[in-house]
Scaffold this motif. Structure first.
Motif, PDB file in Angstrom:
ATOM      1  N   LEU A  28      -3.758  -7.159   6.947  1.00 42.22           N
ATOM      2  CA  LEU A  28      -2.983  -7.386   5.735  1.00 42.22           C
ATOM      3  C   LEU A  28      -2.905  -6.120   4.909  1.00 42.22           C
ATOM      4  CD1 LEU A  28      -4.490 -10.824   4.671  1.00 42.22           C
ATOM      5  CD2 LEU A  28      -2.251 -10.452   5.713  1.00 42.22           C
ATOM      6  N   TYR A  80      -0.134 -10.031  -0.583  1.00 39.27           N
ATOM      7  CA  TYR A  80      -0.253  -9.272   0.656  1.00 39.27           C
ATOM      8  C   TYR A  80       0.885  -9.595   1.612  1.00 39.27           C
ATOM      9  CZ  TYR A  80      -5.083  -8.675  -0.945  1.00 39.27           C
ATOM     10  OH  TYR A  80      -6.201  -8.376  -1.674  1.00 39.27           O
ATOM     11  N   SER A 132       0.754  -0.999   0.000  1.00 41.67           N
ATOM     12  CA  SER A 132       0.000   0.000   0.000  1.00 41.67           C
ATOM     13  C   SER A 132       0.845   1.118   0.000  1.00 41.67           C
ATOM     14  CB  SER A 132      -1.046  -0.268   0.917  1.00 41.67           C
ATOM     15  OG  SER A 132      -2.056  -0.952   0.286  1.00 41.67           O
ATOM     16  N   GLN A 151      -1.927  -4.859   0.922  1.00 47.53           N
ATOM     17  CA  GLN A 151      -1.623  -5.338  -0.431  1.00 47.53           C
ATOM     18  C   GLN A 151      -0.294  -4.763  -0.903  1.00 47.53           C
ATOM     19  OE1 GLN A 151      -4.730  -4.831  -3.332  1.00 47.53           O
ATOM     20  NE2 GLN A 151      -3.504  -5.701  -4.985  1.00 47.53           N
TER      21      GLN A 151
END
Length: 228
Positions: A49, A129, A21, A51
């Motif tokens: 999690l 992830y 992210s 990404q």
């Protein structure tokens, strides 16, 4: 992790991607070999999690595959150890290189256990992830995980709700907020700088923006001399 730039426009990658992210190569990671991960489908949203990227199409015949990286230094995605596929599978990147072309976050990678085109094609569109607790902590108010922004309310400086954040893309000129208007219609893109986004209030689920008047204005007609 990303950092909001201070100006109204950005050069280079603009919102410094320390990100999933968008994460930087300096983020803390575990020095220990992770425990085996069970292959169970991940929930569509899971705050534990973040990404890290998404696989694209196969590259060649020998198992290489394209990968869109969401880390600050795109190639740093190969330094975080085992990742988790959206299907719950363990993903280990064994080779990472730039794909070439204009997009710095597009890579060509190899995945442990994948040695032919069929195996690479099976990963197409698979999101990958990393557990959030392996990414370290944000250090100041202008650093954040981009995934934390998606779904936040967007309000103007008077408090009126304008819409919702649907994505935080970067097309090479800096981070943008993609905003779905509250009254419906097409999404709009806003440069993610302090001038346009003076306040991040992630804890209370909102972002305060100071948008241009035409943020949600529909595209006008093409000039008569512009090619169709």
């Amino acid at each position: 992790m990303a950092r909001r730039p201070g100006g109204t426009s950005s050069a280079g990658d603009g919102g410094r991607r320390d990100r999933p992210s968008r994460l930087g190569s300096g983020s803390a990671t575990s020095a220990h070999r992770p425990r085996p991960m069970p292959e169970v489908p991940l929930p569509s949203t899971d705050p534990s999690l973040v990404q890290m990227g998404e696989f694209g199409r196969a590259h060649g015949l020998n198992g290489e595959i394209r990968l869109k990286s969401y880390t600050g230094d795109p190639q740093a995605i190969g330094s975080y150890g085992a990742l988790i596929g959206a299907g719950g599978q363990r993903i280990e990147l064994t080779d990472v290189r730039r794909a070439g072309g204009a997009s710095p976050d597009l890579l060509v990678v190899r995945v442990k256990g994948v040695s032919d085109r069929n195996g690479a094609e099976a990963l197409n569109r698979l999101a990958i992830y990393l557990p959030r607790d392996r990414l370290g902590q944000v250090e100041d108010e202008d650093e954040f995980f981009t995934a934390d922004l998606v779904g936040l309310d967007v309000v103007d400086v008077s408090g009126a709700v304008l819409g919702t954040v649907t994505d935080v893309p970067n097309y090479g000129g800096g981070d943008l907020l993609e905003i779905k208007p509250a009254l419906g219609g097409a999404t709009a893109l806003l440069p993610f700088t302090k001038a346009f986004v003076p306040t991040l209030d992630v804890a209370n689920g909102r972002i305060v923006i100071d948008p241009p008047d035409d943020l949600f204005a529909p595209a006008g007609p093409k000039p008569p001399d512009e090619p169709a």
